[in-house]
Design an enzyme around this catalytic site. Structure first.
Site, mmCIF file in Angstrom:
data_model
loop_
_atom_site.group_PDB
_atom_site.id
_atom_site.type_symbol
_atom_site.label_atom_id
_atom_site.label_comp_id
_atom_site.label_asym_id
_atom_site.label_seq_id
_atom_site.Cartn_x
_atom_site.Cartn_y
_atom_site.Cartn_z
ATOM 1 C CG LEU A 158 17.236 72.496 -19.952
ATOM 2 C CD1 LEU A 158 16.247 71.674 -19.136
ATOM 3 C CD2 LEU A 158 18.504 71.698 -20.197
ATOM 4 C CG ASP A 159 19.173 73.127 -27.037
ATOM 5 O OD1 ASP A 159 19.062 74.370 -26.962
ATOM 6 O OD2 ASP A 159 20.232 72.553 -27.358
ATOM 7 N N PRO A 160 14.791 72.323 -26.824
ATOM 8 C CG PRO A 160 13.463 73.258 -28.516
ATOM 9 C CD PRO A 160 14.858 73.283 -27.940
#
Length: 306
Positions: free
Chosen positions: A37-39
């Protein structure tokens, strides 16, 4: 300590940082995760501890469900709100019906072009590192499937939707493509993973909640390997077959206590009295010199005895 932990990833942290925190909280080095998951994103992050890291490849194959928000009229270099705005356009002419029509057209299978700001690699270098240097390289489109896309709110320029998609789908690219089809540009502003394979965000635990628990109670949060692989058909193996598996030899069909009623090529979970024994592919037609009616994919030390 072996098992699967369903974490509700907070915004602003990388998936790698979450893994690092879990290592410290559980006192383990062998920890991994399925599906980055991206930040910017929150929600379900499947974290594996100990021997359960051996099943990550099977958990990564599963479909995902996300809730996403986008804003029309602004295109960014990263396709999300963390990037720089590279183009603007007035979305004032966009109405709800146009949005619905475009979103409906996104459902199905098609080739999606991965964004430059991604963890995919070119000659061993992550694309996002090249992008930060101002370098753009050719990428191969990847076949993805959007099974369903449901609009939740259409209040131009803001749109929120739920999307059920195949692994490897970039939701920010879906948002970008919606903007392209509407002719005004768009970028992702919020993303939450609601589901990954059988794991729902309702069963996820926050890092803060884990930290507040006594260390001796934290293992209670872990799902067993068998529980984590519950979407795969399972077969109980007889003692003779369990013994063979201990030597890395697949069991034969007559060493299975259950009725085998699925097609050749099906991936199955072999279990014993204590839990998971192995992941295997059912191949009754394989040559007899290969021994057994299954091709072993991963063998565990989990379920030989109660």
């Amino acid at each position: 300590m072996n098992g699967i932990l369903i974490v509700d990833k907070p915004q602003g942290m990388t998936s790698h940082a979450v893994v690092g925190r879990i290592r410290r909280l559980f006192g383990l080095r062998k920890v991994g995760h399925a599906g980055t998951l991206d930040p910017l994103a929150t929600g379900v992050l499947v974290v594996a501890l100990g021997q359960a890291t051996r099943i990550l490849q099977f958990l990564m194959q599963e479909n995902k469900v996300y809730r996403a928000s986008l804003v029309l009229g602004k295109t960014t270099d990263t396709q999300d709100s963390e990037g720089q705005i590279v183009a603007t356009s007035d979305p004032g002419h966009i109405d709800a019906q146009s949005v619905a029509d475009v979103c409906h057209s996104m459902v199905g299978s098609y080739d999606q072009m991965p964004p430059m700001y991604s963890a995919l690699k070119k000659d061993g270098v992550p694309l996002y590192k090249l992008a930060r240097q101002g370098v753009e390289v050719s990428r191969k489109p990847r076949r993805i499937t959007i099974f369903d896309l449901q609009l939740l709110a259409v209040e131009p320029p803001n749109i929120t939707f739920d999307v059920h998609c195949s692994k490897g789908t970039y939701v920010r690219t879906i948002c970008h493509d919606i903007g392209v089809k509407l002719g005004c540009g768009a970028h992702l502003t919020a993303l939450r993973r609601l589901r990954s394979a059988p794991f729902d965000v309702k069963e996820a635990v926050t890092l803060e909640a884990i930290e507040l628990m006594a260390p001796e109670d934290r293992p209670e949060l872990l799902l067993s390997i068998a529980e984590a692989l519950r979407e795969y058909p399972s077969l109980n193996v007889c003692p003779e077959g369990i013994k063979r598996l201990g030597y890395g030899i697949p069991p034969t069909a007559d060493m299975i206590a259950d009725t085998i009623d699925f097609e050749e090529g099906t991936q199955v979970l072999l279990v014993g009295p204590g839990g998971a024994l192995a992941m295997a592919t059912y191949v009754p037609s394989r040559a007899r010199e290969s021994r057994g009616d299954f091709e072993l994919l991963r063998v565990f030390n989990d379920g030989g005895s109660s």
